[in-house]
Design an enzyme around this catalytic site. Structure first.
Site, short mmCIF file in Angstrom:
data_model
loop_
_atom_site.label_atom_id
_atom_site.label_comp_id
_atom_site.label_asym_id
_atom_site.label_seq_id
_atom_site.Cartn_x
_atom_site.Cartn_y
_atom_site.Cartn_z
N HIS A 132 0.83 -1.20 0.00
CA HIS A 132 0.00 0.00 0.00
C HIS A 132 0.87 1.26 0.00
O HIS A 132 0.61 2.22 -0.73
CB HIS A 132 -0.91 -0.04 1.23
CG HIS A 132 -1.72 1.19 1.46
ND1 HIS A 132 -3.09 1.23 1.28
CD2 HIS A 132 -1.37 2.43 1.87
CE1 HIS A 132 -3.54 2.44 1.56
NE2 HIS A 132 -2.51 3.19 1.93
N GLU A 133 1.91 1.24 0.80
CA GLU A 133 2.83 2.39 0.86
C GLU A 133 3.52 2.61 -0.48
O GLU A 133 3.67 3.74 -0.93
CB GLU A 133 3.88 2.19 1.95
CG GLU A 133 3.35 2.31 3.35
CD GLU A 133 2.89 3.73 3.67
OE1 GLU A 133 3.15 4.65 2.86
OE2 GLU A 133 2.28 3.92 4.72
N HIS A 136 1.38 4.49 -2.78
CA HIS A 136 1.39 5.95 -2.63
C HIS A 136 2.57 6.57 -3.38
O HIS A 136 2.46 7.67 -3.92
CB HIS A 136 1.46 6.32 -1.14
CG HIS A 136 0.15 6.23 -0.43
ND1 HIS A 136 -1.01 6.80 -0.92
CD2 HIS A 136 -0.20 5.63 0.74
CE1 HIS A 136 -2.01 6.56 -0.09
NE2 HIS A 136 -1.54 5.85 0.92
N GLU A 191 -6.34 6.75 -0.90
CA GLU A 191 -6.24 5.56 -0.06
C GLU A 191 -6.80 4.34 -0.79
O GLU A 191 -6.22 3.25 -0.75
CB GLU A 191 -6.98 5.77 1.26
CG GLU A 191 -6.30 6.75 2.20
CD GLU A 191 -4.94 6.24 2.69
OE1 GLU A 191 -4.63 5.04 2.53
OE2 GLU A 191 -4.18 7.06 3.22
#
Length: 287
Positions: A132-133, A136, A191
């Site tokens: 997930h990071e 980003h 997100e």
């Protein structure tokens, strides 16, 4: 003193407890509002990477980092060392020896994971969180976040705000930018897109995609405890962990991959070296 969980970034959307007095919302509206105050300002990917690298270096100096022989560092390298590069970016990983549940990534490819997160997530769940990071970073959310943090500081500095390029920041400003990185709040859209990136990353690399749902279930369960009011307050402008877990489950079901996830054993200790023994050999003299 009650244990405080900082849940940031990748699965968690920024709700860090830092010394910073105000949080920066890195959604599109917030960035647009800040940009209006900096006339003619340009901020390239290279600017973002440079400033992020400097801010993370300061954060690294202020935190205890797991050394190469530490069990946490060994585990992180084993789990994610093979994924050191992506589409146009290179990643570097370190573990902060803190009990908070926290992880974040920056525009220069720095990924920092707190030992508290590694204490409650198994390898697959960690992959979901760090994936997930990385999302980003790949989606340029981290770049936009560092730009917003810099512009906020530039507006506070009359000289810097008149510059069309990135000016040298003071040590104090760098510290505030570093705090903003940890405290960053992304939009719902950002997100959700990072969640999808993590899912696709796991699917592409042959990991159990059901671990993404499991990681969110862990966070949802945490929010039901003594920290519930704190978490609810910090998550007010973001999708909650339960909904994100439900979304992850739906993705897996749609792909025909869903099955209830069973958490694996978590090992954060360095392997014990086996002692080697040498056998004595005896020779007999011939008569």
């Amino acid at each position: 003193m009650k244990k405080k969980f900082i849940i940031v970034g990748l699965l968690f959307t920024a709700f860090g407890l830092t010394k910073m007095t105000a949080q920066i919302n890195f959604g599109d509206k917030a960035i647009g509002a800040v940009q209006k105050g900096v006339t003619g300002f340009t901020f390239s990917n290279a600017d973002a990477a440079k400033l992020s690298k400097e801010a993370v270096a300061k954060l690294d100096a202020e935190h205890e980092i797991a050394g190469p022989t530490d069990g946490y560092a060994i585990r992180l390298n084993r789990v994610f060392g093979k994924h050191a590069s992506g589409d146009g970016f290179t990643l570097n990983y370190k573990v902060y020896k803190l009990k908070e549940v926290n992880a974040f990534a920056t525009a220069d490819g720095s990924v920092r994971v707190y030992s508290g997160l590694m204490d409650i997530m198994d390898d697959n769940e960690l992959i979901a969180v760090i994936g997930h990071e990385i999302g980003h970073v790949a989606n340029n959310d981290s770049r936009d976040a560092i730009r917003a943090a810099y512009q906020k500081e530039a507006l506070m500095d009359g000289a810097a705000s008149q510059s069309a390029t990135v000016a040298t920041v003071t040590d104090s400003q760098l510290g505030k930018i570093g705090s903003a990185i940890i405290d960053s709040k992304y939009s719902r859209k950002q997100e959700s897109e990072a969640d999808l990136f993590a899912y696709n990353f796991m699917k592409k690399n042959g990991y159990d995609v059901n671990a993404e749902e499991s990681a969110f279930r862990i966070l949802a369960k945490m929010s039901e405890g003594s920290e519930a009011s704190f978490i609810d307050q910090m998550m007010s402008s973001h999708p909650d962990s339960k909904k994100r877990a439900d979304d992850a489950k739906k993705r897996a079901e749609k792909d025909g991959l869903y099955k209830p996830y069973v958490q694996q054993k978590i090992v954060n200790t360095a392997p014990v070296a086996k002692k080697t023994t040498t056998k004595k050999t005896t020779t007999t003299k011939k008569k």
